[in-house]
Design an enzyme around this catalytic site. Structure first.
Site, PDB file in Angstrom:
ATOM      1  N   THR A 119      44.359  35.523  47.298  1.00 44.05           N
ATOM      2  CA  THR A 119      45.678  36.420  47.378  1.00 44.05           C
ATOM      3  C   THR A 119      45.760  37.519  48.641  1.00 44.05           C
ATOM      4  O   THR A 119      46.782  38.254  48.540  1.00 44.05           O
ATOM      5  CB  THR A 119      45.757  37.244  46.043  1.00 44.05           C
ATOM      6  OG1 THR A 119      44.903  38.337  45.917  1.00 44.05           O
ATOM      7  CG2 THR A 119      45.545  36.449  44.874  1.00 44.05           C
ATOM      8  N   THR A 120      44.975  37.345  49.635  1.00 48.23           N
ATOM      9  CA  THR A 120      44.884  38.149  50.661  1.00 48.23           C
ATOM     10  C   THR A 120      44.760  36.905  51.784  1.00 48.23           C
ATOM     11  O   THR A 120      44.355  35.984  51.739  1.00 48.23           O
ATOM     12  CB  THR A 120      43.763  39.290  51.015  1.00 48.23           C
ATOM     13  OG1 THR A 120      42.586  38.725  50.652  1.00 48.23           O
ATOM     14  CG2 THR A 120      43.765  40.125  49.946  1.00 48.23           C
ATOM     15  N   HIS A 132      38.877  41.415  39.935  1.00 52.56           N
ATOM     16  CA  HIS A 132      38.433  39.883  40.430  1.00 52.56           C
ATOM     17  C   HIS A 132      36.889  39.734  40.851  1.00 52.56           C
ATOM     18  O   HIS A 132      36.404  40.624  41.303  1.00 52.56           O
ATOM     19  CB  HIS A 132      39.322  39.709  41.730  1.00 52.56           C
ATOM     20  CG  HIS A 132      40.660  39.441  41.364  1.00 52.56           C
ATOM     21  ND1 HIS A 132      41.415  39.656  42.329  1.00 52.56           N
ATOM     22  CD2 HIS A 132      41.220  39.012  40.086  1.00 52.56           C
ATOM     23  CE1 HIS A 132      42.801  39.180  41.861  1.00 52.56           C
ATOM     24  NE2 HIS A 132      42.748  39.032  40.555  1.00 52.56           N
ATOM     25  N   HIS A 169      41.052  48.184  52.064  1.00 48.57           N
ATOM     26  CA  HIS A 169      42.287  47.374  51.248  1.00 48.57           C
ATOM     27  C   HIS A 169      41.784  47.396  49.793  1.00 48.57           C
ATOM     28  O   HIS A 169      42.693  47.059  48.926  1.00 48.57           O
ATOM     29  CB  HIS A 169      42.751  46.260  51.843  1.00 48.57           C
ATOM     30  CG  HIS A 169      41.739  45.434  52.444  1.00 48.57           C
ATOM     31  ND1 HIS A 169      41.490  45.358  53.735  1.00 48.57           N
ATOM     32  CD2 HIS A 169      40.800  44.561  52.057  1.00 48.57           C
ATOM     33  CE1 HIS A 169      40.510  44.511  54.167  1.00 48.57           C
ATOM     34  NE2 HIS A 169      40.071  44.163  52.961  1.00 48.57           N
ATOM     35  N   HIS A 214      42.475  45.335  42.197  1.00 49.51           N
ATOM     36  CA  HIS A 214      43.911  45.203  42.586  1.00 49.51           C
ATOM     37  C   HIS A 214      44.664  46.367  41.640  1.00 49.51           C
ATOM     38  O   HIS A 214      44.293  46.371  40.688  1.00 49.51           O
ATOM     39  CB  HIS A 214      44.762  44.155  42.507  1.00 49.51           C
ATOM     40  CG  HIS A 214      44.093  42.974  43.533  1.00 49.51           C
ATOM     41  ND1 HIS A 214      44.353  42.844  44.670  1.00 49.51           N
ATOM     42  CD2 HIS A 214      43.017  42.237  43.172  1.00 49.51           C
ATOM     43  CE1 HIS A 214      43.535  41.856  45.299  1.00 49.51           C
ATOM     44  NE2 HIS A 214      42.705  41.752  44.375  1.00 49.51           N
ATOM     45  N   HIS A 249      35.839  42.867  43.011  1.00 48.79           N
ATOM     46  CA  HIS A 249      36.921  43.808  43.632  1.00 48.79           C
ATOM     47  C   HIS A 249      38.149  44.157  42.698  1.00 48.79           C
ATOM     48  O   HIS A 249      38.449  43.514  41.745  1.00 48.79           O
ATOM     49  CB  HIS A 249      37.184  43.398  44.899  1.00 48.79           C
ATOM     50  CG  HIS A 249      38.164  42.183  45.229  1.00 48.79           C
ATOM     51  ND1 HIS A 249      37.606  41.113  45.334  1.00 48.79           N
ATOM     52  CD2 HIS A 249      39.634  42.049  44.731  1.00 48.79           C
ATOM     53  CE1 HIS A 249      38.531  40.164  45.095  1.00 48.79           C
ATOM     54  NE2 HIS A 249      39.657  40.604  44.831  1.00 48.79           N
TER      55      HIS A 249
END
Ligand code: SG4
Ligand code: ZN
Length: 266
Positions: free
Chosen positions: A209-210, A123, A66, A100, A98
């Site tokens: 946020t996950t 992030h 992801h 997005h 990581h």
């Protein structure tokens, strides 16, 4: 359509809409950040400890189905980069990093600044030193601090970010789910963020946020946006998840503020 990790989500143009516990919290992230609406505050600057020290390689970078995840190792003299300052009461050690992103045709930052979505968001997840691991920390309201850096695609960046580009180049080698690669160390986390102006940031209390979207995060989102080239980020849009589907638009939709304070440090 995405589905990963057994969690369910609806994928809409405005980002991921998680179900389950993520839908009920009142302090969720990301949010829309506004210079005009934020409360200006004379809080201390954020201090980046050991951010100038070189990281010890090899550093692993993984497509976890992801996102692209980079483990943050110790520096060559055995220290961990950390942050303190802003509204933080403790020292937070850098743990992992990581990204997005959107797609070839759409932008994918999680936070908006002045109603603008940017192309990507990086992030850097930091864990409160009080807690011995991430699992412990996600259960505490003061568990984590995530530093958010927005990235914007420009034709000719005025500034170069060789270290960030080294990480972005590695993305080409981890197209498949669970693929790993390593890069050489010898660069610092400070170089990764291009010595972004650490004086200007938004800060507020929010969540991961996950899933499970735990409300454990003090967010620090820099208002300075880093320029990157199209070619350096285009490999993100080719990454595949465990169903061999493209990992695109892996950003969460904007959440309600619910009366929270958002500070803009000046
Ligand atoms: C991504 O799924 C990362 O792979 C996760 O990293 C991360 O969770 C999660 O995003 C949420 O982080 O800054 N976007 S976010 O709120 O860092 C954590 C891991 O699972 C706890 C290690
Ligand atoms: Zn994230």
């Amino acid at each position: 359509q995405h589905s990963a990790n057994g969690s369910e989500w609806d994928h809409i143009a405005n980002g991921m809409n998680w179900t389950g516990t993520c839908a009920t919290g009142l302090n969720q992230s990301p949010i829309s950040l506004n210079v005009e609406k934020a409360e200006t505050s004379l809080m201390p600057r954020v201090f980046f400890g050991n951010y100038k020290l070189k990281l010890k390689g090899p550093i692993s970078i993984i497509n976890n189905g992801h996102t692209v995840f980079m483990n943050i190792p110790k520096t060559t003299n055995g220290k961990k980069p950390f942050i303190i300052g802003g509204t933080l009461k403790n020292r937070y050690e850098a743990d992992g990093l990581h990204f997005h992103w959107g797609s070839k045709n759409s932008q994918g930052s999680e936070h908006l600044i002045n109603n603008e979505r940017f192309d990507l968001e990086m992030h850097i997840v930091h864990r409160n030193n009080k807690y011995k691991d991430i699992i412990k920390a996600v259960g505490k309201t003061d568990g984590l601090t995530v530093v958010g850096v927005l990235l914007k695609i420009v034709k000719k960046p005025k500034r170069k970010f060789p270290s960030l580009n080294r990480v972005l180049a590695a993305v080409a080698k981890i197209r498949k789910d669970n693929a790993k690669t390593t890069i050489r160390g010898g660069f610092s986390l400070g170089q990764m963020i291009g010595n972004v102006n650490p004086h200007d940031f938004f800060t507020y209390r929010g969540s991961l946020t996950t899933p499970s979207c735990q409300e454990a995060v003090t967010w620090i989102v820099f208002s300075e946006v880093l320029p990157v080239t199209y070619s350096s980020v285009s490999n993100f849009w080719k990454l595949l998840d465990h169903n061999n589907q493209k990992i695109i638009n892996n950003f969460r939709s904007v959440q309600r503020l619910n009366g929270r304070h958002v500070f803009y440090r000046i």
